[in-house]
Write an enzyme that holds these catalytic residues in place. Structure first.
Site, mmCIF file in Angstrom:
data_model
loop_
_atom_site.group_PDB
_atom_site.id
_atom_site.type_symbol
_atom_site.label_atom_id
_atom_site.label_comp_id
_atom_site.label_asym_id
_atom_site.label_seq_id
_atom_site.Cartn_x
_atom_site.Cartn_y
_atom_site.Cartn_z
ATOM 1 N N PHE A 61 61.115 63.026 -13.038
ATOM 2 C CA PHE A 61 62.105 62.850 -14.096
ATOM 3 C C PHE A 61 63.491 63.272 -13.593
ATOM 4 O O PHE A 61 63.679 63.600 -12.431
ATOM 5 C CB PHE A 61 61.690 63.656 -15.337
ATOM 6 N N SER A 62 64.450 63.308 -14.521
ATOM 7 C CA SER A 62 65.854 63.502 -14.118
ATOM 8 C C SER A 62 66.121 64.871 -13.497
ATOM 9 O O SER A 62 65.395 65.829 -13.738
ATOM 10 C CB SER A 62 66.760 63.302 -15.329
ATOM 11 N N ASP A 86 68.608 57.180 -16.672
ATOM 12 C CA ASP A 86 69.642 58.162 -16.296
ATOM 13 C C ASP A 86 70.056 58.162 -14.819
ATOM 14 O O ASP A 86 69.193 58.130 -13.940
ATOM 15 C CB ASP A 86 69.133 59.590 -16.542
ATOM 16 N N GLN A 94 66.858 57.227 -12.532
ATOM 17 C CA GLN A 94 65.512 57.025 -13.051
ATOM 18 C C GLN A 94 65.147 55.553 -12.899
ATOM 19 O O GLN A 94 65.938 54.667 -13.255
ATOM 20 C CB GLN A 94 65.459 57.431 -14.530
ATOM 21 N N MET A 129 65.929 50.776 -15.163
ATOM 22 C CA MET A 129 66.704 51.979 -14.795
ATOM 23 C C MET A 129 67.058 52.759 -16.050
ATOM 24 O O MET A 129 67.417 52.157 -17.063
ATOM 25 C CB MET A 129 67.996 51.548 -14.093
ATOM 26 N N TRP A 180 68.737 54.503 -26.152
ATOM 27 C CA TRP A 180 67.270 54.459 -26.228
ATOM 28 C C TRP A 180 66.771 53.548 -27.349
ATOM 29 O O TRP A 180 65.614 53.149 -27.358
ATOM 30 C CB TRP A 180 66.682 55.873 -26.341
ATOM 31 N N GLU A 235 68.881 66.574 -23.751
ATOM 32 C CA GLU A 235 68.473 66.144 -22.412
ATOM 33 C C GLU A 235 69.682 66.139 -21.475
ATOM 34 O O GLU A 235 70.832 66.098 -21.905
ATOM 35 C CB GLU A 235 67.881 64.727 -22.477
HETATM 36 C C1 FRU Z 1 66.778 60.940 -20.785
HETATM 37 C C2 FRU Z 1 65.354 61.215 -20.330
HETATM 38 C C3 FRU Z 1 65.292 62.533 -19.612
HETATM 39 C C4 FRU Z 1 64.079 62.393 -18.738
HETATM 40 C C5 FRU Z 1 64.158 60.926 -18.353
HETATM 41 C C6 FRU Z 1 62.829 60.280 -18.169
HETATM 42 O O1 FRU Z 1 67.096 59.609 -20.945
HETATM 43 O O2 FRU Z 1 64.496 61.188 -21.444
HETATM 44 O O3 FRU Z 1 65.237 63.664 -20.465
HETATM 45 O O4 FRU Z 1 64.111 63.243 -17.638
HETATM 46 O O5 FRU Z 1 64.879 60.273 -19.377
HETATM 47 O O6 FRU Z 1 62.965 58.981 -17.664
#
Ligand code: FRU
Length: 500
Positions: free
Chosen positions: A82-83, A26, A42, A24, A294, A204
Site C-alpha cells: 500500500f501507499s 495514490d 499504487q 493507478m 473514490w 489516509e
Molecule cells: C488511499 C488508499 C490508501 C491505501 C491505498 C491502497 O487512496 O486507500 O490509504 O494505502 O489507497 O491502494
C-alpha cells in the site's frame, strides 16, 4: 480494427502522467535523487480496476516528461504494497548500504489480504531506484487494523527520521521517530479535523512539511495535509490541511480544531504528497495528487489504463485577510511545453455577445492565462472543450464569490450519477478583476485562481473533436482585459513499440 497505439487512445492525456496500462491510485515514494524525480504509485499490474496493489515506477528529469520503469514493489505471499514514501538515506543510518554507496529506502504499508491487517515495512535500493529489495525483518512497526500510509522525512534539528502515519478509521495520525528507519518510537498523536464524524471516512496519506510564507523572507510554517476518504464539500474524497508548528515531537495546530481548510475545491484531487529531498532549484517543495475520486475511480471510461495524476505543483503559504493559506502553482518547468501563443486584450462581451476565440486557438491541450473586468456581469468565464452539445465552463460567480467548474455538459458522464455536476469554492477576489490560470488536457481541467490561492482540479471526458474556446458573461457586460493562450506540445509520445 486493432486497438489504438498506447498514447493515442481516446481520453489519453497529452501531458499529464498516466500509467501505460492498468489501474493507478495514490502517488507514492516521491523522491528527488541525483537529478531524477522518482514517481511511484499504487498500481494493479494485473488489471484495470483496484486490486493486487504494488508500486509502479517512473522517473523524470523535469517533472514533465516521464520515463516508465518496471514495477518496483509487488504483492507477495498475500501481502499487498500500500501507499508510503521514500527517502535517500545519505548517512546510511539504516545500514542497508555503505557510506559511499548509500541506499534509497522505501517505507510502505504491508496489507495482509487474509485479515486486512496493516503494518509498516521497508524496502531498499542500491542502484538509484532501479531495483528494490524488501527488508528481511519486515515489518518495522507491527500489524494493526487500519494503520497505513507512512510519510517519512529527516528532521535536521533533532537528527531523527520522523514518520507521520494514519490510523485511518480512528481519524487520527501518529508521529513516530527513529534514528535508523528500522527502530521506531511513538512520539505523539493528532486528531480532529472539523469535518463532522458522520461525513468523513478514513484518514489516509498524510504529509508534513514546512513552507515559506510569501513576501516574508526567512519565515516558515508547518503544514500537515491529510486525505479524507469522504466528506469533501463536492462529494467523495479530498484533502484537508492544518497549519501550525512541529517541534520534532508534536504538531500544534494554529487554528481551532473545527477550522476546515481544503487544499483543492474541485472534485478530483486526492492523496497529494510532496517530493522528499531538495526538489526545486531554490529548495521549493513540489507535490502531486491523484486526479480522481473514490466515488468513480474504478469506473471512469478509460482503457487500457485508469486514472491520472494532477500537474505537479509548487507550494507556498500566503497571508490573506482570512489567515495563512496554502498556495499551489503549476511548476514552472511546464512552460517548456508551450507551442504557439495567442494574445488578445481589451474586448467587451456580454450575454448576447459571447466572444468566440479564433479557431486557430482551439485545442484539447491548452494553457490559458486570463484577466476579466467584471463590469455589470454577475458571472464571467471561459468555455473550453466546446463541441456539439458539450462544453466545460470555468468561471467566477461574482455575487457569491465562487470560482467554479461546470461539467454538467462536459461529455461522457454516465459512469457515475455524481459526475455531471457543477463544483465551486470561495475565491475572495478583487470584486472587479478576476485572474485565472488554467490547464486543459484531453480529459481534465485544472484552474488556479488568484495566483494559486484557489484551485479546482476536475476530470472531463469530452469528444476528442470538442475543442472550441469562448468567453461568456451572464447578467451584464464584462471586459476581457487580457488573455494569453498557448497550445501545448504533448509530453507523452505514442510509442509504436508498445501495443497490447
Ligand atoms: C488511499 C488508499 C490508501 C491505501 C491505498 C491502497 O487512496 O486507500 O490509504 O494505502 O489507497 O491502494
Amino acid at each position: 480494427m486493432p486497438p489504438p497505439l498506447i498514447g493515442q487512445e481516446r481520453y489519453r492525456p497529452l501531458y499529464h502522467y498516466t500509467p501505460l496500462r492498468n489501474f493507478m491510485n495514490d502517488p507514492n515514494g516521491l523522491l528527488f535523487y541525483k537529478g531524477e524525480y522518482h514517481l511511484f504509485h499504487q498500481y494493479n499490474p494485473h488489471g484495470n480496476t483496484w486490486g493486487h496493489m504494488g508500486w509502479n515506477h517512473a522517473v523524470s528529469r523535469d517533472l514533465v516528461h516521464w520515463e516508465h520503469l518496471p514495477v518496483a514493489l509487488e504483492e507477495e505471499k498475500g501481502v499487498m504494497i500500500f501507499s508510503g514514501s521514500a527517502v535517500a538515506d545519505t548517512k546510511n543510518t539504516s545500514g542497508f548500504g555503505t557510506w559511499q554507496h548509500h541506499p534509497l529506502v522505501a517505507i510502505y504499508t504491508g496489507h495482509r489480504t487474509a485479515d486486512e491487517m496493516q503494518s509498516q515495512c521497508l524496502a531498499y535500493s542500491l542502484d538509484r531506484g532501479r531495483t528494490w529489495k524488501k527488508y528481511s525483518l519486515n515489518p518495522v512497526i507491527a500489524w494493526e487494523a487500519d494503520f497505513r500510509d507512512p510519510k517519512v522525512f529527516w528532521h535536521a534539528p533533532t537528527e531523527t527520521w520522523i514518520m507521520v502515519v494514519a490510523k485511518a478509521a480512528e481519524k487520527r495520525l501518529r508521529f513516530y521517530g527513529s534514528p535508523n528507519l528500522v527502530d521506531w518510537t511513538l512520539l505523539s498523536e493528532f486528531g480532529s479535523s472539523g469535518v463532522p464524524d458522520d461525513q468523513k471516512s478514513n484518514w489516509e496519506c498524510p504529509d508534513l512539511f514546512s513552507l515559506p510564507i510569501e513576501n516574508e523572507p526567512g519565515t516558515q510554517k508547518w503544514v500537515l495535509h491529510v486525505g479524507m476518504g469522504s466528506g469533501h464539500p463536492m462529494g467523495g474524497s479530498g484533502g484537508e490541511y492544518f497549519i501550525g508548528e512541529f517541534d520534532g515531537t508534536t504538531f500544534h495546530n494554529d487554528n481551532p480544531s473545527d477550522k476546515i481548510l481544503w487544499a483543492d475545491g474541485g472534485k478530483d484531487n486526492y492523496a497529494s504528497v510532496s517530493w522528499s529531498g531538495r526538489t526545486g532549484a531554490e529548495g521549493e517543495r513540489y507535490w502531486i495528487g491523484w486526479m480522481s475520486n473514490w466515488q468513480y475511480a474504478n469506473t471512469v471510461p478509460t482503457t487500457p489504463w485508469r486514472n491520472v495524476l494532477t500537474l505537479p505543483r509548487v507550494l507556498s503559504l500566503r497571508r490573506t485577510p482570512e489567515g495563512l493559506r496554502l498556495i499551489q502553482k503549476p511548476v514552472p518547468q511546464l512552460k517548456t511545453l508551450r507551442a504557439s501563443a495567442h494574445t488578445c486584450r481589451n474586448i467587451l462581451f456580454s450575454p448576447t455577445k459571447p466572444l468566440v476565440l479564433s479557431p486557430s486557438t482551439w485545442g484539447s491541450a491548452l494553457e490559458i492565462e486570463v484577466i476579466f473586468e467584471v463590469r455589470a456581469a454577475t458571472e464571467v468565464g471561459i468555455s473550453v472543450r466546446g463541441g456539439d452539445n458539450e462544453e466545460t465552463l470555468i468561471g467566477y460567480d461574482v455575487i457569491n464569490s465562487q470560482l467554479f467548474v461546470d461539467r454538467t455538459h462536459s461529455g461522457e458522464s454516465d459512469f457515475h450519477p455524481d459526475f455531471a455536476t457543477r463544483h465551486s469554492t470561495t475565491m475572495k477576489a478583487d470584486p472587479t478583476w478576476i485572474k485565472l490560470h488554467l490547464f486543459v488536457d484531453t480529459s481534465s481541467v485544472e484552474v488556479f485562481g488568484n495566483d494559486g490561492e484557489t484551485v479546482l482540479s476536475e476530470l472531463i471526458f469530452p469528444n476528442p473533436e470538442s475543442q472550441k474556446v469562448s468567453l461568456f458573461a451572464k447578467g451584464g457586460e464584462a471586459r476581457l482585459v487580457k488573455l494569453t493562450l498557448w497550445k501545448l506540445n504533448p509530453a507523452t509520445k505514442p510509442n509504436p513499440l508498445l501495443s497490447y
